[in-house]
Scaffold this motif. Structure first.
Motif: not given
Length: 136
Positions: A54-56, A110-111, A129-132, A88-89
């Motif tokens: 999540r920090s990534g 993507i982290s 985990i992924e975020a948009i 790794r992000s």
């Protein structure tokens, strides 16, 4: 004359049987406690891996939103609780669309966070985990 004394030894067999049963029960309980401790440790490491990943995401989102930058980043965490995690992000611009007069760009982040060595560590954990996010 003395009368012969006949001993059967049945009590001795019962005592030996009870000692063996108690020893097996103690060994089983010790093993069970070890397994429970290892399970709790891996659960805690798994939660920490999620927070490291999540920090990534937060790092990349900050770069996109404040510095208008989308580039990959690798780093090792050294803060208490997350020490030893590698992160790794990746930041990928997915495209853009028009919203009124604004051009909105969409980014996929993507982290991945890992702890330990997959081949040699019993404490290895990995989370992705992924975020948009979007920015105008």
């Amino acid at each position: 004359m003395k009368t012969p004394h006949h001993q059967s030894g049945f009590s001795l067999m019962a005592v030996i049987f009870l000692i063996v049963i108690v020893a097996l029960a103690v060994a089983f309980m010790a093993r069970l406690i070890g397994v429970q401790t290892a399970t709790a440790d891996l659960g805690l490491l798994s939660s920490r891996a999620f927070q490291a990943a999540r920090s990534g995401i937060e790092y990349q989102a900050n770069r996109v939103l404040s510095a208008n930058s989308c580039a990959n980043a690798n780093f090792n965490l050294t803060v208490a609780g997350l020490d030893g995690f590698s992160v790794r992000s990746q930041c990928i611009q997915q495209g853009s669309y028009q919203e009124g007069v604004n051009q909105v760009r969409v980014f996929r982040i993507i982290s991945e966070a890992s702890y330990g060595d997959y081949d040699n560590s019993p404490d290895y954990v990995y989370r992705q985990i992924e975020a948009i996010i979007s920015r105008d």
